[in-house]
Design a protein around this motif. Structure first.
Motif, PDB file in Angstrom:
ATOM      1  N   GLY A  60       8.112   1.520  -9.295  1.00 20.28           N
ATOM      2  CA  GLY A  60       8.252   2.592  -8.315  1.00 20.28           C
ATOM      3  C   GLY A  60       7.660   2.219  -6.967  1.00 20.28           C
ATOM      4  N   LEU A  61       6.516   1.526  -6.995  1.00 23.72           N
ATOM      5  CA  LEU A  61       5.860   1.127  -5.746  1.00 23.72           C
ATOM      6  C   LEU A  61       6.651   0.062  -4.988  1.00 23.72           C
ATOM      7  CD1 LEU A  61       2.164   1.100  -6.985  1.00 23.72           C
ATOM      8  CD2 LEU A  61       3.180   2.679  -5.312  1.00 23.72           C
ATOM      9  N   GLY A  62       7.512  -0.654  -5.695  1.00 20.89           N
ATOM     10  CA  GLY A  62       8.332  -1.675  -5.050  1.00 20.89           C
ATOM     11  C   GLY A  62       9.737  -1.203  -4.737  1.00 20.89           C
ATOM     12  N   GLY A  63       9.995   0.079  -4.953  1.00 23.75           N
ATOM     13  CA  GLY A  63      11.335   0.622  -4.778  1.00 23.75           C
ATOM     14  C   GLY A  63      11.721   0.875  -3.336  1.00 23.75           C
ATOM     15  N   PRO A  64      12.920   1.397  -3.158  1.00 20.62           N
ATOM     16  CA  PRO A  64      13.435   1.687  -1.806  1.00 20.62           C
ATOM     17  C   PRO A  64      12.543   2.695  -1.074  1.00 20.62           C
ATOM     18  CG  PRO A  64      15.158   1.961  -3.485  1.00 20.62           C
ATOM     19  CD  PRO A  64      13.867   1.749  -4.204  1.00 20.62           C
ATOM     20  N   GLY A  65      12.375   2.461   0.205  1.00 21.47           N
ATOM     21  CA  GLY A  65      11.591   3.367   1.038  1.00 21.47           C
ATOM     22  C   GLY A  65      10.091   3.240   0.874  1.00 21.47           C
ATOM     23  N   MET A  66       9.638   2.255   0.108  1.00 22.14           N
ATOM     24  CA  MET A  66       8.206   2.058  -0.149  1.00 22.14           C
ATOM     25  C   MET A  66       7.673   0.864   0.644  1.00 22.14           C
ATOM     26  SD  MET A  66       7.421   4.418  -2.365  1.00 22.14           S
ATOM     27  CE  MET A  66       5.789   3.880  -2.778  1.00 22.14           C
ATOM     28  N   THR A  67       6.453   1.003   1.155  1.00 17.33           N
ATOM     29  CA  THR A  67       5.737  -0.116   1.769  1.00 17.33           C
ATOM     30  C   THR A  67       4.364  -0.141   1.123  1.00 17.33           C
ATOM     31  OG1 THR A  67       6.868   0.309   3.864  1.00 17.33           O
ATOM     32  CG2 THR A  67       4.988  -1.201   3.913  1.00 17.33           C
ATOM     33  N   PHE A  68       4.038  -1.234   0.452  1.00 17.74           N
ATOM     34  CA  PHE A  68       2.783  -1.359  -0.283  1.00 17.74           C
ATOM     35  C   PHE A  68       1.801  -2.211   0.512  1.00 17.74           C
ATOM     36  CE2 PHE A  68      -0.064  -3.337  -3.344  1.00 17.74           C
ATOM     37  CZ  PHE A  68      -0.475  -2.235  -4.067  1.00 17.74           C
ATOM     38  N   PHE A  69       0.528  -1.804   0.488  1.00 14.49           N
ATOM     39  CA  PHE A  69      -0.533  -2.535   1.191  1.00 14.49           C
ATOM     40  C   PHE A  69      -1.679  -2.818   0.232  1.00 14.49           C
ATOM     41  CE2 PHE A  69       1.595   0.213   4.232  1.00 14.49           C
ATOM     42  CZ  PHE A  69       1.860  -0.657   5.283  1.00 14.49           C
ATOM     43  N   SER A  70      -2.331  -3.948   0.432  1.00 12.19           N
ATOM     44  CA  SER A  70      -3.533  -4.267  -0.329  1.00 12.19           C
ATOM     45  C   SER A  70      -4.635  -4.685   0.642  1.00 12.19           C
ATOM     46  CB  SER A  70      -3.265  -5.367  -1.359  1.00 12.19           C
ATOM     47  OG  SER A  70      -2.686  -6.501  -0.746  1.00 12.19           O
ATOM     48  N   ALA A  71      -5.856  -4.332   0.268  1.00 15.75           N
ATOM     49  CA  ALA A  71      -7.028  -4.651   1.101  1.00 15.75           C
ATOM     50  C   ALA A  71      -7.849  -5.710   0.373  1.00 15.75           C
ATOM     51  CB  ALA A  71      -7.867  -3.399   1.329  1.00 15.75           C
ATOM     52  N   TRP A  72      -8.246  -6.734   1.096  1.00 18.69           N
ATOM     53  CA  TRP A  72      -8.967  -7.869   0.516  1.00 18.69           C
ATOM     54  C   TRP A  72     -10.278  -8.060   1.261  1.00 18.69           C
ATOM     55  CZ3 TRP A  72      -6.588  -9.954  -3.696  1.00 18.69           C
ATOM     56  CH2 TRP A  72      -5.261  -9.571  -3.885  1.00 18.69           C
ATOM     57  N   SER A  73     -11.355  -8.164   0.507  1.00 21.02           N
ATOM     58  CA  SER A  73     -12.660  -8.384   1.137  1.00 21.02           C
ATOM     59  C   SER A  73     -12.741  -9.839   1.584  1.00 21.02           C
ATOM     60  CB  SER A  73     -13.791  -8.056   0.162  1.00 21.02           C
ATOM     61  OG  SER A  73     -13.701  -8.873  -0.989  1.00 21.02           O
ATOM     62  N   GLU A  74     -13.464 -10.036   2.663  1.00 22.01           N
ATOM     63  CA  GLU A  74     -13.626 -11.401   3.202  1.00 22.01           C
ATOM     64  C   GLU A  74     -15.098 -11.768   3.162  1.00 22.01           C
ATOM     65  OE1 GLU A  74     -11.708 -10.820   7.044  1.00 22.01           O
ATOM     66  OE2 GLU A  74      -9.930 -11.799   6.267  1.00 22.01           O
ATOM     67  N   PRO A  75     -15.475 -12.980   2.915  1.00 22.62           N
ATOM     68  CA  PRO A  75     -14.625 -14.176   2.776  1.00 22.62           C
ATOM     69  C   PRO A  75     -14.182 -14.450   1.339  1.00 22.62           C
ATOM     70  CG  PRO A  75     -16.901 -14.859   2.849  1.00 22.62           C
ATOM     71  CD  PRO A  75     -16.896 -13.338   2.969  1.00 22.62           C
ATOM     72  N   GLU A  76     -14.628 -13.669   0.349  1.00 21.00           N
ATOM     73  CA  GLU A  76     -14.340 -14.002  -1.051  1.00 21.00           C
ATOM     74  C   GLU A  76     -12.908 -13.698  -1.502  1.00 21.00           C
ATOM     75  OE1 GLU A  76     -16.290 -10.020  -0.767  1.00 21.00           O
ATOM     76  OE2 GLU A  76     -16.899 -12.008  -0.114  1.00 21.00           O
ATOM     77  N   GLU A  77     -12.147 -12.960  -0.673  1.00 19.66           N
ATOM     78  CA  GLU A  77     -10.751 -12.665  -0.984  1.00 19.66           C
ATOM     79  C   GLU A  77     -10.586 -11.925  -2.309  1.00 19.66           C
ATOM     80  OE1 GLU A  77      -7.724 -13.098   0.789  1.00 19.66           O
ATOM     81  OE2 GLU A  77      -9.187 -13.297   2.380  1.00 19.66           O
ATOM     82  N   ALA A  78     -11.494 -11.002  -2.597  1.00 19.97           N
ATOM     83  CA  ALA A  78     -11.367 -10.147  -3.775  1.00 19.97           C
ATOM     84  C   ALA A  78     -10.602  -8.891  -3.386  1.00 19.97           C
ATOM     85  CB  ALA A  78     -12.752  -9.783  -4.302  1.00 19.97           C
ATOM     86  N   LEU A  79      -9.791  -8.403  -4.301  1.00 16.43           N
ATOM     87  CA  LEU A  79      -9.036  -7.186  -4.032  1.00 16.43           C
ATOM     88  C   LEU A  79      -9.999  -6.015  -3.913  1.00 16.43           C
ATOM     89  CD1 LEU A  79      -6.291  -5.741  -3.737  1.00 16.43           C
ATOM     90  CD2 LEU A  79      -6.321  -5.458  -6.235  1.00 16.43           C
TER      91      LEU A  79
END
Length: 154
Positions: free
Chosen positions: A40-59
């Protein structure tokens, strides 16, 4: 923190969405769960974002925007990872979503969340960022287990 568009295929993102869905099923009645799965999150009309901590690049967290109408979008799947809670991730992600929606020319940003105590912190966050309670929008119907909120943009 770095916020990126996409990344639904990343294992950490998949794990966070699975955790999100599990928590929704543990805290809300089945008929009042409006969370989307990965498809559903990858479906039409959807824009998904993820936030990553720096510098360790953890979600650190994720969220999505769902287009309801040309100038009205909905926040979906707003989630902060357990390790990143209390570090301002949700506020940063929400500010990013507001900025993206505004840049797209949207005039209204809405969301649905739960009434249970589990969702109290989320409701406070949305209120601090200018959201107010509203009637159901889009395809939602009145639900005693849901709180609908909206914010005017622009």
């Amino acid at each position: 923190m770095r916020i990126t568009e996409g990344t639904l295929d990343h294992p950490a993102v998949r794990e966070l969405i699975t955790e999100h869905l599990r928590d929704m099923h543990e805290t809300s009645p089945p008929e009042s769960i409006h969370a989307l799965d990965l498809q559903g999150l990858g479906g039409p009309g959807m824009t998904f974002f993820s936030a990553w901590s720096e510098p360790e690049e953890a979600l650190a967290g994720c969220a999505a925007l769902k287009e309801l109408e040309p100038r009205h979008v909905e926040i979906k799947a707003m989630r902060t990872s357990k390790a990143a809670r209390g570090q301002g991730v949700a506020s940063a992600m929400l500010e990013h979503l507001i900025s993206v929606a505004s840049a797209r020319g949207c005039t209204r940003l809405s969301l649905e969340t739960g009434v249970e105590d589990y969702f109290a912190a989320a409701r406070r966050l949305y209120l601090r960022h200018g959201f107010t309670e509203c009637p159901p929008f889009g395809s939602y119907r009145p639900d005693p287990n849901s709180v609908f909120m909206t914010r005017t943009l622009g």
